[in-house]
Design a protein around this motif. Structure first.
Motif, PDB file in Angstrom:
ATOM      1  N   ALA A  82       0.823  -1.217   0.000  1.00  0.00           N
ATOM      2  CA  ALA A  82       0.000   0.000   0.000  1.00  0.00           C
ATOM      3  C   ALA A  82       0.851   1.259   0.000  1.00  0.00           C
ATOM      4  CB  ALA A  82      -0.945   0.002   1.208  1.00  0.00           C
ATOM      5  N   ASP A  83       2.022   1.201   0.620  1.00  0.00           N
ATOM      6  CA  ASP A  83       2.892   2.377   0.679  1.00  0.00           C
ATOM      7  C   ASP A  83       3.543   2.697  -0.664  1.00  0.00           C
ATOM      8  OD1 ASP A  83       2.354   2.657   3.354  1.00  0.00           O
ATOM      9  OD2 ASP A  83       4.177   1.638   4.030  1.00  0.00           O
TER      10      ASP A  83
ATOM     11  N   VAL B  10      -7.994   0.699   3.268  1.00  0.00           N
ATOM     12  CA  VAL B  10      -6.601   1.160   3.228  1.00  0.00           C
ATOM     13  C   VAL B  10      -6.175   1.449   1.793  1.00  0.00           C
ATOM     14  CG1 VAL B  10      -4.207   0.441   3.575  1.00  0.00           C
ATOM     15  CG2 VAL B  10      -5.891   0.092   5.388  1.00  0.00           C
TER      16      VAL B  10
ATOM     17  N   ASN C 106      -7.805   4.383   0.459  1.00  0.00           N
ATOM     18  CA  ASN C 106      -7.395   5.550   1.237  1.00  0.00           C
ATOM     19  C   ASN C 106      -8.604   6.343   1.720  1.00  0.00           C
ATOM     20  OD1 ASN C 106      -5.462   7.178   2.456  1.00  0.00           O
ATOM     21  ND2 ASN C 106      -5.278   8.534   0.674  1.00  0.00           N
ATOM     22  N   THR C 107      -9.588   5.604   2.260  1.00  0.00           N
ATOM     23  CA  THR C 107     -10.793   6.257   2.776  1.00  0.00           C
ATOM     24  C   THR C 107     -10.489   6.940   4.113  1.00  0.00           C
ATOM     25  OG1 THR C 107     -11.502   4.261   3.945  1.00  0.00           O
ATOM     26  CG2 THR C 107     -12.229   4.510   1.667  1.00  0.00           C
TER      27      THR C 107
ATOM     28  N   ALA D 259      -9.949   4.608   7.040  1.00  0.00           N
ATOM     29  CA  ALA D 259      -8.925   3.565   6.912  1.00  0.00           C
ATOM     30  C   ALA D 259      -8.035   3.548   8.151  1.00  0.00           C
ATOM     31  CB  ALA D 259      -8.079   3.799   5.663  1.00  0.00           C
TER      32      ALA D 259
END
Length: 631
Positions: free
Chosen positions: A570-571, A602, A605-606, A609
């Protein structure tokens, strides 16, 4: 029918040829799937081909690893060199390399790593310049018989040697956990390690016995198999000779007086237990007591007061024997007399498994090889170029593709998904549950007969046979099991998932040279192994370092072994978007709904999250696979 022998060194080449084989397979110093064998320099390779041809033996050269963009021109140059020195064939795994060498006039054989296990796979090979396929070792005899009937190309079947636990071409355990890629010739042999199951079983739970199918040669010949293959390029010249001699004698002169003694020596020179692979049906191949070569099992005998008797055994003078209890070796000795023997070291009274590890007749066999000639040559490689032009890829917004197994889970991830990959059974209701989101049926990884799927249903395929079967106008997606390692990948799918063995640098270099849509796995427990083992139960297995790997059996009876922690990229989403990646794969199969929902938040990016909470739900640790370290 051809007897094809393994050759890992110049000494083994001479030994195999003197054993009576029809052909050998060997490797140069690069691009061979047994990189730890001695192998051959270019000059030795040229001399070896000449020597083999002088003795009426064909030479197949392995170029059967996955190849990166930075390596592909060197690999093509090597194939051209192999053709120039007169080798008879090259054995290929990488589809991009196959495309790059299509105009080099040398016979091309599909490695077993290419996962050819269906009629459709043979047809794809025929249409793409492959003249022979080494069939997957997981096929039964009945399946092989049906597949090869009126085959458009030659077929080859393994009959002797090591059996991988995982399906050919699909093992990621070695690279993800061991740091060495089996697909690139550096297998760390995780299947030969000791594990403990959550059910209390302990041992070498994935260590298969070796194939020994000498009694099936006539059966294979009767259905039209072109060649039978002996595994063992990492093994000794004596092994190369004895397997070559045993199998060629069994095929052509089964009444020979030498056959029985040759087989006895073969079982001494290398033996970790024997099976017929899957030829005799889907049976348990695992020999969990020990993973290594012990020689020929002679039986169980009693030792008392450091004494034992050879009466009733075929133990002879100068035999080397070893004593084992379980997987512990308690000692060994060379026999100096028969009858009652005294052991020259301290050993407790009790019952012991006895193995013959040395037979003096092996030295007699070695003496027949003679001195190995010095193989030399003068041919030089020529530089080759592979045209992989840059394409206007550009930055793009990544879609999210969720892997799920149930209709219920579709409802959980749908608010976050652009696409659903579904491997469950109720396809009709699963499609309805997706609404206006794209539904893709995730095909089983291994079937000798591919299932019928309605033509309006997109599918995810795992090998060239499935691509050939379902590329009928529908959308076809290629999974990471298709092993896309370079930009020359030839399957014209709607979207292809990159090999999970690629690093960020390699992705950055190859993506701008591939015109199709690309997906990258970004979350989930990477599937390390997929096996036909009928006995491994669902649960977990734990290695000697304390890492636990989830195991589950699917409804078709196949075993899936997953990584001990979740891949999490995710990063790096913004970075992957800059590289031009179209979609991210999010695998939440067999996971709780609350975790799947958290993953969706996640990656979308809500505002609600909670990355830290997700990490906690995943056991407190993530991994980045090969994205940062490569292989």
């Amino acid at each position: 029918m051809e007897i094809l022998a393994p050759v890992g060194s110049p000494e083994a080449l001479v030994a195999a040829i003197k054993g009576g084989c029809d052909a050998v397979y060997l490797a140069g110093k690069d691009f061979g799937a047994r990189s730890f064998a001695k192998n051959f320099t270019d000059q030795e390779l040229e001399g070896a081909v000449k020597y083999a041809h002088e003795h009426g033996v064909k030479v197949h050269v392995t170029v059967n690893t996955l190849v990166k963009n930075s390596e592909i021109e060197e690999a093509v140059s090597f194939v051209q060199f192999v053709k120039d020195i007169g080798a008879d064939a090259v054995i290929i795994q990488d589809l991009g390399l196959l495309k790059a060498i299509e105009r080099i006039p040398i016979a091309k054989h599909a490695s077993t790593q290419m996962q050819i296990h269906s009629r459709e796979g043979l047809e794809w090979c025929h249409r793409n310049g492959i003249s022979r396929a080494v069939l997957a070792r997981e096929l039964t005899f009945d399946e092989i018989k049906e597949i090869v009937k009126d085959s458009p190309i030659e077929t080859e079947v393994f009959v002797q040697g090591a059996m991988c636990y995982c399906m050919s071409g699909g093992c990621l355990f070695s690279s993800i956990v061991g740091g060495r890629s089996g697909n690139r010739g550096g297998c760390a042999q995780p299947c030969r390690k000791k594990y403990v199951s959550d059910g209390g079983r302990e041992g070498y739970l994935m260590s298969n016995s070796d194939m020994y199918c000498i009694d099936r040669l006539k059966d294979l010949e009767s259905i039209g198999i072109t060649s039978v293959k002996i595994e063992g390029r990492m093994r000794s010249p004596a092994y190369a000779h004895l397997t070559s001699k045993a199998y060629s004698t069994m095929l052509r002169d089964p009444g020979s007086d030498e056959l029985e003694s040759t087989i006895a020596l073969l079982k001494t020179v290398f033996n970790r237990g024997y099976c017929e692979g899957y030829l005799n049906g889907v049976k348990d191949l695992v020999q969990s007591s020990f993973p290594d070569n012990r020689g020929q099992f002679l039986g169980t005998m009693e030792i008392k007061n450091r004494r034992f008797s050879t009466v009733g055994t075929d133990i002879g003078i100068k035999d080397g024997i070893s004593f084992f209890q379980g997987d512990e070796k308690r000692g060994g000795l060379s026999i100096q007399n028969t009858g009652t023997c005294i052991i020259p070291f301290k050993i407790a009274d009790g019952m012991y498994d006895v193995y013959r590890t040395y037979d003096p007749r092996i030295d007699t066999v070695k003496n027949t090889f003679g001195e190995t000639p010095r193989f030399t040559g003068s041919m030089k490689r020529c530089e080759k170029t592979v045209d992989m032009p840059a394409v206007p890829r550009g930055e793009r917004k990544c879609q999210l593709s969720f892997y799920v197994s149930s209709v219920k889970m579709i409802g959980v991830v749908l608010p976050y998904a652009d696409r659903i990959y579904y491997d469950g059974k109720d396809i009709e209701n699963a499609m309805k549950a997706c609404g206006d989101k794209e539904f893709v049926y995730y095909l089983p990884r291994f079937t000798a007969k591919e299932p019928d799927v309605p033509k309006d249903v997109p599918v995810m395929v795992h090998n060239v046979g499935q691509f050939n079967r379902y590329n009928d106008g529908r959308r076809v997606y290629c999974s990471y099991i298709c092993n896309m390692m370079n930009s020359n990948f030839p399957l014209d799918a709607y979207q292809t998932t990159l090999s999970v063995e690629l690093s960020r640098r390699e992705i950055r270099e190859m993506a701008p040279r591939f015109g199709g849509r690309l997906e990258m796995m970004a979350f989930g427990r990477t599937e390390l192994m997929y096996s036909r083992d009928p006995n491994m139960p669902s649960g977990t297995i734990t290695d000697e370092k304390g890492f636990s790997f989830p195991v589950y059996r699917d409804t078709d009876g196949f075993v899936h072994i997953l990584n001990s922690s979740d891949l999490m990229l995710a990063d790096f989403v913004k970075e992957l978007e800059r590289y031009g990646i179209d979609s991210l794969g999010i695998d939440v199969r067999k996971r709780p709904a609350i975790l799947a929902q958290s993953v969706g938040k996640v990656f979308r990016n809500t505002k609600d999250a909670e990355p830290a909470k997700l990490k906690q739900m995943c056991g407190g640790t993530f991994n980045t696979g090969h994205y940062l370290r490569g292989v």
